[in-house]
Design a protein around this motif. Structure first.
Motif, mmCIF file in Angstrom:
data_model
loop_
_atom_site.group_PDB
_atom_site.id
_atom_site.type_symbol
_atom_site.label_atom_id
_atom_site.label_comp_id
_atom_site.label_asym_id
_atom_site.label_seq_id
_atom_site.Cartn_x
_atom_site.Cartn_y
_atom_site.Cartn_z
ATOM 1 N N SER A 14 -5.074 30.718 32.941
ATOM 2 C CA SER A 14 -4.602 29.611 33.779
ATOM 3 C C SER A 14 -3.209 29.936 34.283
ATOM 4 O O SER A 14 -2.420 30.612 33.603
ATOM 5 C CB SER A 14 -4.573 28.290 32.995
ATOM 6 O OG SER A 14 -3.651 28.365 31.932
ATOM 7 N N SER A 57 -0.038 28.116 36.897
ATOM 8 C CA SER A 57 0.414 26.974 37.676
ATOM 9 C C SER A 57 1.854 27.174 38.092
ATOM 10 O O SER A 57 2.615 27.907 37.439
ATOM 11 C CB SER A 57 0.267 25.668 36.876
ATOM 12 O OG SER A 57 1.109 25.689 35.743
ATOM 13 N N SER A 106 5.312 24.883 39.655
ATOM 14 C CA SER A 106 5.829 23.518 39.775
ATOM 15 C C SER A 106 7.286 23.537 40.175
ATOM 16 O O SER A 106 7.992 24.546 39.998
ATOM 17 C CB SER A 106 5.668 22.761 38.450
ATOM 18 O OG SER A 106 6.450 23.364 37.443
ATOM 19 N N SER A 147 3.243 20.120 41.479
ATOM 20 C CA SER A 147 2.612 21.171 40.683
ATOM 21 C C SER A 147 1.318 21.598 41.350
ATOM 22 O O SER A 147 0.632 20.769 41.980
ATOM 23 C CB SER A 147 2.346 20.690 39.256
ATOM 24 O OG SER A 147 1.461 19.576 39.260
ATOM 25 N N TYR A 148 1.015 22.877 41.207
ATOM 26 C CA TYR A 148 -0.166 23.426 41.874
ATOM 27 C C TYR A 148 -0.893 24.364 40.922
ATOM 28 O O TYR A 148 -0.265 25.178 40.218
ATOM 29 C CB TYR A 148 0.229 24.184 43.137
ATOM 30 C CG TYR A 148 -0.947 24.827 43.848
ATOM 31 C CD1 TYR A 148 -1.734 24.081 44.718
ATOM 32 C CD2 TYR A 148 -1.278 26.159 43.609
ATOM 33 C CE1 TYR A 148 -2.820 24.653 45.364
ATOM 34 C CE2 TYR A 148 -2.367 26.739 44.248
ATOM 35 C CZ TYR A 148 -3.135 25.988 45.119
ATOM 36 O OH TYR A 148 -4.219 26.549 45.738
ATOM 37 N N SER A 149 -2.232 24.256 40.895
ATOM 38 C CA SER A 149 -3.061 25.183 40.126
ATOM 39 C C SER A 149 -4.424 25.283 40.778
ATOM 40 O O SER A 149 -4.931 24.304 41.352
ATOM 41 C CB SER A 149 -3.198 24.716 38.669
ATOM 42 O OG SER A 149 -3.826 23.447 38.611
ATOM 43 N N ASN A 164 -10.189 23.576 35.137
ATOM 44 C CA ASN A 164 -9.979 22.637 36.237
ATOM 45 C C ASN A 164 -11.244 22.558 37.081
ATOM 46 O O ASN A 164 -11.752 23.579 37.559
ATOM 47 C CB ASN A 164 -8.814 23.096 37.122
ATOM 48 C CG ASN A 164 -7.480 22.887 36.444
ATOM 49 O OD1 ASN A 164 -7.324 21.999 35.616
ATOM 50 N ND2 ASN A 164 -6.507 23.736 36.789
ATOM 51 N N ARG A 209 -9.176 21.898 42.686
ATOM 52 C CA ARG A 209 -7.821 22.376 42.918
ATOM 53 C C ARG A 209 -6.843 21.230 42.646
ATOM 54 O O ARG A 209 -7.055 20.081 43.065
ATOM 55 C CB ARG A 209 -7.688 22.877 44.352
ATOM 56 C CG ARG A 209 -6.285 23.404 44.696
ATOM 57 C CD ARG A 209 -6.203 23.887 46.128
ATOM 58 N NE ARG A 209 -6.969 25.137 46.277
ATOM 59 C CZ ARG A 209 -8.133 25.206 46.864
ATOM 60 N NH1 ARG A 209 -8.710 24.094 47.359
ATOM 61 N NH2 ARG A 209 -8.789 26.357 46.984
ATOM 62 N N GLN A 210 -5.762 21.544 41.978
ATOM 63 C CA GLN A 210 -4.754 20.546 41.638
ATOM 64 C C GLN A 210 -3.494 20.827 42.444
ATOM 65 O O GLN A 210 -2.862 21.886 42.304
ATOM 66 C CB GLN A 210 -4.435 20.592 40.140
ATOM 67 C CG GLN A 210 -5.616 20.287 39.239
ATOM 68 C CD GLN A 210 -6.000 18.831 39.263
ATOM 69 O OE1 GLN A 210 -5.171 17.955 39.527
ATOM 70 N NE2 GLN A 210 -7.274 18.556 39.013
#
Length: 883
Positions: free
Chosen positions: A549, A551, A553, A585-587, A624, A627-628
């Motif tokens: 994972s 991410s 931010s 935040s992005y992941s 996930n 998409r976040q």
């Protein structure tokens, strides 16, 4: 014979008397003619003393020339080497070197100034004694000797000093008709009356035939011989039973009989056993150890094999259980860079509740262990830890053990920071990096199957890595901005395997057919049983599977202060601190390989569902689904007040709310349900910390359909309201002692919640009687928003009290636990104790009415003779669960 009050010519002044006694005890010297040798030889009499004798008295003394005896009156004393003799009256025979000491009657006819004899560490008192300084032997009448916690009353005792050429190595006391007891009363309430006693101080007391006496009355309890260790140092020996028991289920039994032996100067071992006539037994090993400036700890291993036979069944019921307890603490001075220590508390089959009836043993249903070795490195930013930890629940019987577990941590470092720069730091010099890695093996099972082979074959293994890079800087002076990148990678060697399983009781994906009779008048529903089932997820699939994972931010926060002041009145000011924080935040969504797809039915495509391979594994990770890209926001609020205290004319601060937080997020990448639920939580304390109030609430931006699912339409669009209430949790926790209540009413500082110890003997006021009690109350309520009227539920409402009080100087009552659950409407496991101090004995009664167990004891207080007791009890294995 002359007396102290006679004429002056009959008195001998002290200087002359001292010269006479010194000449008696000094070495005999024979001089050779000076013409034969320049250095004459000195010959010593074999009966002479090798040291000076000191003497004296506070009143008077005189020498009787006829009998050659010295009489000393009033606080008289004689000292010789490490020997000291004190009494009101001492007579020293100059010819035989025998001193006789005894007390004298005072003005009211009471014997006073009785002899006190001390040699080295040994001392005793008596009504009268005689001692020979040359032979170092003495006769003692009605002696009182103290050896450890034992007191020996001897009618006639012979004392022989050790260390002589033709004598024993140790001091020895020979007594007749002696009473050995731990009672310190002048007239002992109990004791062992022995015909003969031989005592070697600080070692051992050996007795001949003896019997027990109660209040001076002989009893039929007779012993042919006995021995009692009286050493202050540790020595091996038998441990007499702690308890006796007559159980209808287990038969007659003894508990905690065993053997004690010291392993070394810093460690000892106790071997213990419980033995019952029906075959039930228990085994135990206990050890304590301590090395000064290094470490200290203890370990206890217990095993129980219990056989019972239910009243309505002829078959035997066998219950096996064990307990492992260990505590180890390293001294802070031992090593500044590495430490080892912690506690281990493991048990099986609810060992504590099965073998003990006190409230703590009966009510505790969770146990945990944490034992660590940690290592830091001087001048280095990293550290290493190896750990063993476990958790278990005695109600569900589930046990989880993590061992071994290794953790490596790299503290925050600044790789781009210049060591030579003199001016302000560049932005890139603030870039920080940190890393944490762990490796673990985990075993999960029930406490009865923990050591089965299949349990350890299903053990999980894995490794986890977490890295973070961040930088922190200020924008516009008051805004703190922190961009960060997080990367995580977890290696699993066993993952969850999902398998379809037919279950006719499950109604998921049930397809129904309508069946009609040919005439069309009757219809009924028939289930098609080939189109439904369940998914079983207990199996593990072996193989290396990584979970990754990543991410990114960026967060910005600041603080806003607001103050409102008043010049008059009790309230002088209110302060409000707001800590807003916004971020992004992005992941990316997780790959499909992280899921296993299970199809319930071949006929219906929508019966296929994805299941994560990583659910309920040793490391908590979650893929996930989408998409976040979240916009995160939160606001933390603190409220304080300032008030005027008229008692000391000063202004003081008062916290109104420790914190009230509001937070949520908005996912701009989602197709629907972009808003997350809005969470509100807060904590405050009342009455100077006695009561803690916790609140938590959840609101949704979306409505709810009639079937209970969320409506993708915003609530403000469907109902013209911004938020829809979902849930409110409110909890009040109070813990207070009666002493705190009194201080609170008097305006004095309150120490805060806690369990008080036993109170001192203060019974002048009623509130002092209650000062040893502590009361706790838990109240929780939940309000849930559903379709229709909201639902209110009281989740917790119970009151509990523990503590004790001294009703009289000898009577006391103690509550190990007593309370009431207002929801179940029943008392919560009362544990009540009553005790009576009988000087050297004690009476106690403990009762647990929920189990129907009790214990009544009359026993000697803890010490050498604490095995003397009269127990009567009923355990949980003899009880039917209450009266």
């Amino acid at each position: 014979m002359a007396s102290p009050g006679h004429a002056q010519d009959t008195l001998i002044n002290k200087a002359l008397l001292k010269g006479l006694i010194d000449s008696l005890f000094e070495d005999t010297i024979v001089h050779q003619p000076p013409a034969i040798t320049r250095n004459p030889e000195i010959f010593m009499s074999p009966d002479s003393l090798d040291a000076t004798v000191e003497y004296g008295s506070a009143d008077s003394n005189y020498l009787d020339n006829v009998t050659r005896k010295v009489h000393l009156f009033g606080d008289a004393y004689v000292r010789y080497k490490d020997l000291s003799l004190k009494a009101d009256y001492i007579v020293v025979d100059l010819d035989s070197s025998i001193a006789t000491a005894e007390g004298l009657l005072d003005s009211v006819g009471k014997l006073a100034g009785i002899p006190e004899f001390k040699m080295g560490e040994e001392s005793f008192t008596a009504e009268k004694m005689r001692y020979n300084f040359v032979k170092r032997k003495g006769i003692i009448y009605n002696a009182l000797t103290k050896e450890g916690d034992l007191t020996i009353h001897g009618e006639k005792t012979k004392f022989v000093a050790g260390g002589l050429v033709d004598g024993p190595d140790d001091d020895i006391l020979y007594g007749s008709r002696a009473l050995i007891t731990t009672c310190d009363h002048p007239e002992p309430h109990f004791g062992i009356r022995a015909s003969k006693v031989k005592t070697i101080p600080d070692k051992l007391a050996v007795i001949g035939s003896s019997n027990m006496e109660l209040f001076g009355v002989p009893t039929p309890i007779w012993l042919p011989f006995g021995f009692y260790p009286v050493s202050e140092t540790r020595s091996a020996g038998l441990i007499l039973p702690r308890d006796y028991e007559r159980s209808p289920q287990l038969g007659f039994g003894i508990r905690d009989i065993g053997y004690y032996f010291p392993v070394s100067d810093w460690a000892d071992v106790k071997l213990l056993a419980d033995i019952y006539f029906n075959g039930t037994y228990g085994l135990g090993v206990a050890s304590n150890y301590a090395k000064k400036y290094k470490y200290r700890g203890n370990v206890a291993l217990r095993y129980s094999y219990r056989i019972t036979e239910p009243s309505n069944d002829y078959r035997e019921n066998i219950e096996k259980s064990f307990s492992i307890r260990l505590t180890h603490n390293q001294d802070s001075k031992a090593n500044p860079y590495q430490t080892i220590g912690g506690s281990i508390n493991i048990q099986s089959n609810d060992f504590e509740s099965l073998n003990y009836n006190d409230a703590q043993s009966a009510l505790t249903n969770t146990y945990s262990s944490n034992f660590n070795y940690s290592r830091t490195f001087a001048g280095k930013p990293y550290s290493l830890t190896a750990a063993f930890n476990h958790s278990q629940n005695t109600q569900s019987h589930l046990v989880t053990i993590n061992a071994p577990e290794f953790n490596f941590r790299l503290n925050r470092i600044y790789p781009f920071k210049s060591q030579k720069r003199l001016g302000p730091e560049a932005w890139y010099e603030k870039i920080a990096f940190q890393y944490a890695g762990s490796a673990r093996a985990q075993v999960s099972a029930t406490d009865t199957t923990l050591f089965d082979r299949s349990t350890w074959q299903n053990a999980q293994y894995g490794t986890q890595h977490k890295a973070n890079a961040s930088v922190n800087f200020n924008v516009l002076k008051y805004f703190n901005v922190t961009p960060a990148i997080d990367y995580g990678e977890t290696w699993f060697f066993k993952t969850r395997y999902s398998m379809f399983k037919f279950d006719p009781e499950d109604t998921d994906f049930v397809q129904s057919d309508t069946i009609r009779y040919p005439d069309g008048t009757i219809a009924y529903i028939e289930k098609d049983t080939i189109n439904y089932g369940v998914v079983e997820r207990d199996s593990l699939d072996t193989g290396f599977v990584p979970f990754r994972s990543m991410s990114a931010s960026i967060n910005m926060n600041t603080q806003i202060f607001g103050t409102l002041q008043f010049k008059k009145g009790w309230l002088r000011g209110i302060r409000h601190v707001i800590k807003p924080s916004i971020g992004f935040s992005y992941s990316q969504p997780s790959p499909d390989t992280y899921y296993q797809y299970v199809k319930f039915s071949e006929l219906y495509p929508d019966s296929t569902k994805p299941y994560s391979k990583f659910d309920n594994l040793m490391y908590s990770v979650r893929p996930n689904d989408i998409r976040q890209a979240n916009l995160n926001y939160s606001f933390t609020n603190l409220f304080e007040a300032k008030y005027f205290n008229s008692k000391d004319s000063t202004e003081k601060k008062l916290k109104l709310f420790d914190n009230i937080g509001v937070g949520g997020s908005y996912n701009i990448a989602a197709d629907s349900f972009n808003f997350s639920p809005l969470g509100i939580n807060g904590t405050t304390r009342l009455f100077k910390g006695i009561t803690t109030i916790s609140i938590g609430a959840t609101y949704s931006f979306y409505g709810r359909r009639a079937n209970g699912t969320l409506d993708p339409m915003l609530y403000i669009e469907s109902d013209n309201k911004l938020l829809r209430f979902e849930m409110l949790r409110l909890r009040f926790s109070t813990s207070i002692s009666f002493g705190d209540i009194k201080k609170l009413l008097e305006g004095k500082p309150v120490e805060g919640p806690g369990v008080p110890g036993r109170p001192k003997d203060t019974r002048d006021k009623f509130e002092d009687l209650l000062s040893g009690f502590s009361i706790s109350h838990e109240f929780g309520v939940v309000r849930m928003g559903v379709n229709g009227p909201d639902v209110n539920m009281v989740t917790t409402n119970s009151i509990n009290m523990v503590g004790g009080m001294e009703i009289t100087p000898n009577w006391s009552i103690y509550f190990g636990n007593i309370g009431y659950d207002f929801i179940s409407k029943q008392i919560t496991y009362p544990d009540i104790g009553l005790s009576r101090d009988l000087h050297c004995w004690q009476l106690s009664f403990n009762w647990q009415p929920t189990r129907g167990t009790y214990a009544f004891n009359i026993n000697v207080k803890p010490g050498t003779f604490d095995f003397l007791k009269v127990p009567y009890k009923r355990g949980n294995y003899d009880s039917s669960g209450g009266f």
